[in-house]
Design an enzyme around this catalytic site. Structure first.
Site, PDB file in Angstrom:
ATOM      1  N   ASP A 147       0.614  -0.805   0.418  1.00 26.17           N
ATOM      2  CA  ASP A 147       0.241   0.054  -0.271  1.00 26.17           C
ATOM      3  C   ASP A 147       1.148   0.766  -0.655  1.00 26.17           C
ATOM      4  OD1 ASP A 147       0.714  -1.338   2.882  1.00 26.17           O
ATOM      5  OD2 ASP A 147      -0.529   1.020   3.638  1.00 26.17           O
ATOM      6  N   ASP A 174       4.837   8.293   1.444  1.00 25.32           N
ATOM      7  CA  ASP A 174       4.728   7.007   2.867  1.00 25.32           C
ATOM      8  C   ASP A 174       5.363   7.746   2.986  1.00 25.32           C
ATOM      9  OD1 ASP A 174       1.503   7.771   2.207  1.00 25.32           O
ATOM     10  OD2 ASP A 174       1.987   5.707   2.464  1.00 25.32           O
TER      11      ASP A 174
END
Length: 476
Positions: A246, A256
């Site tokens: 993800d 991220d």
């Protein structure tokens, strides 16, 4: 005031309309003026009360709802069928002057249906870490999401201790992740997967539309971009820290920035993330894990590769099999200029790996060692070990084969070996000061990171023993 934001059009199965949380006293603490202008925002307006209200999720544009996107993912090798934006809200999309489309997303803006019992909030520390490191990566020409703004919420949130709350405004080419495709593949939703393929092609691989099989061409593009991306990470000593599926985008951007870090002393097996207890995402494992993630993406696309399952699988294995060679080629293309080499030599890989072995044995600093080579400085104080002297002789012999002058080689090295990176102890210092209300350390570091190839005796120094950061944290 005209704002460039428009609605992100996702089917209801892919994104949930949900408002950000309410915050009583949001305050702007960082704004990326140059990025704002590129996206069509007026920086002076974003600094106004109305702009801060937008950047904190307190107001939205009529007809442009905030969305939380659905996705799944393999987290440390274990498949979780539903993750999603648990603390993020997609404000909308913008098109810049070049015609490129970008997502504008808030992180730490409150709970969503995907929060999984979390509070949906973010602490100031992780927000500033992502701001600093993503902007450092952009200055180093690494594909990355960007930080548009950081806002404090005026509230205290609880992690291991009470911390000031904050929101990051993140800009991305898209938030389409490998996990986005896994979410719908797990539900056998062929229609949703087809929609995602079309969207990914439109956003990230428009030339694939002309191919005989556009989805195959899309996958080949993603494989090639990830090979280039990870090669850039490795050449800079960057450790992402949480390469779950993800956290891999189809755009090829770094995304991220949780327990990320740059190496100080070189170690092939270095781990920073406090939750990576088995070293799955260690520095040296990153190429292998990128290939593993790409295999998971291929699994979701098999029906689009070929209607015959065996042929689809055979093609996917062949396409994925090219990742390693693409990565190694990209890695050599990044490492050669760091040593002043503009041409290709058959023994270059052996030469580079021999240097890395010396660096690990002698516990040499990654960034500073390459910068010292670029300045014709000694890598170690005092008498050099025999292994280093042998390597230096081999390197000089290889440089003699280059058509360029030694001066041109040094210039090439200066352009490819940064002096200033987002060192862990510097980031920690900036965060610690900001948590007391002093953002001057953060601002000074940010400005230096935007000029990474300029010499700076203070900012390029590695940490003293008492300054070393041994572990980094997700901040979720």
């Amino acid at each position: 005031m005209h704002l460039p934001l428009r609605r992100a059009n996702f089917p209801a199965s892919m994104a949930v309309e949900v408002n950000p949380a309410s915050f009583a006293a949001p305050r702007l603490v960082a704004l990326n003026d140059a990025l704002a202008e590129t996206l069509g925002f007026a920086p002076e307006w974003l600094r106004s009360p109305e702009g801060v209200a937008l950047l904190s999720g307190q107001t939205r544009i009529e007809g442009v709802p905030a969305l939380a996107q659905a996705y799944a993912g393999h987290q440390f090798g274990q498949f979780v069928p539903q993750l999603g934006d648990g603390r993020a809200h997609l404000l909308g999309v913008v098109t810049d002057a070049r015609g490129d489309v970008h997502d504008v997303q808030l992180k730490g803006s409150g709970p969503t249906p995907f929060s999984r019992r979390g509070d949906g909030l973010a602490a100031l520390g992780p927000v500033l870490r992502e701001y600093l490191v993503s902007e450092a990566m952009a200055a180093l020409n690494v594909p990355t999401t960007r930080a548009l703004a950081a806002v404090t919420t005026g509230e205290t949130i609880w992690r291991d201790k009470p911390q000031p709350g904050a929101i990051l405004t993140r800009v991305a080419a898209s938030h389409l992740r490998v996990g986005t495709f896994q979410y719908f593949a797990a539900r056998e939703d062929r229609e949703a997967l087809a929609f995602l393929c079309d969207l990914a092609i439109d956003r990230h691989a428009p030339s694939a539309r002309e191919a005989e099989n556009p989805v195959k061409a899309l996958y080949e593009t993603v494989v090639a971009r990830q090979a280039q991306l990870v090669a850039r990470w490795m050449s800079l000593g960057f450790v992402h820290g949480v390469m779950n599926t993800d956290n891999m985008t189809l755009s090829g951007e770094t995304i991220d920035y949780g327990p990320c870090a740059f190496l100080d002393t070189y170690s092939h097996d270095k781990v920073f993330s406090s939750i990576d207890r088995n070293g799955r995402y260690a520095y040296g494992n990153q190429p292998r894990l990128a290939g593993w993630n790409l295999a998971r993406l291929a699994e979701t696309l098999l029906p689009f590769f070929d209607t015959n399952e065996d042929r689809a699988l055979a093609w996917a294995q062949e396409a994925l099999g090219r990742f390693q060679s693409l990565y190694e080629e990209a890695w050599l293309d990044r490492m050669r200029p760091k040593l002043g080499l503009a041409t290709k030599g058959d023994q270059d890989k052996t030469l580079i790996e021999a240097l890395l072995e010396v660096m690990e044995t002698e516990t040499l600093d990654w960034t500073l060692s390459f910068r010292r080579l670029a300045r014709n400085e000694n890598l170690v104080a005092g008498h050099a070990p025999a292994t280093l002297e042998r390597w230096m002789a081999d390197w000089q012999a290889r440089r003699a084969l280059e058509p360029a002058s030694l001066k041109a080689q040094q210039d090439l090295m200066q352009r490819n070996n940064p002096a200033v990176i987002a060192r862990n102890h510097r980031v920690a210092e900036a965060i610690a000061a900001a948590e007391t209300g002093d953002f001057s350390v953060f601002e000074a570091l940010l400005q230096r990171l935007r000029q990474p190839y300029d010499n700076d005796a203070a900012y390029e120094l590695p940490p003293m023993p008492e300054q070393i950061v041994h572990a980094t944290f997700c901040g979720t």
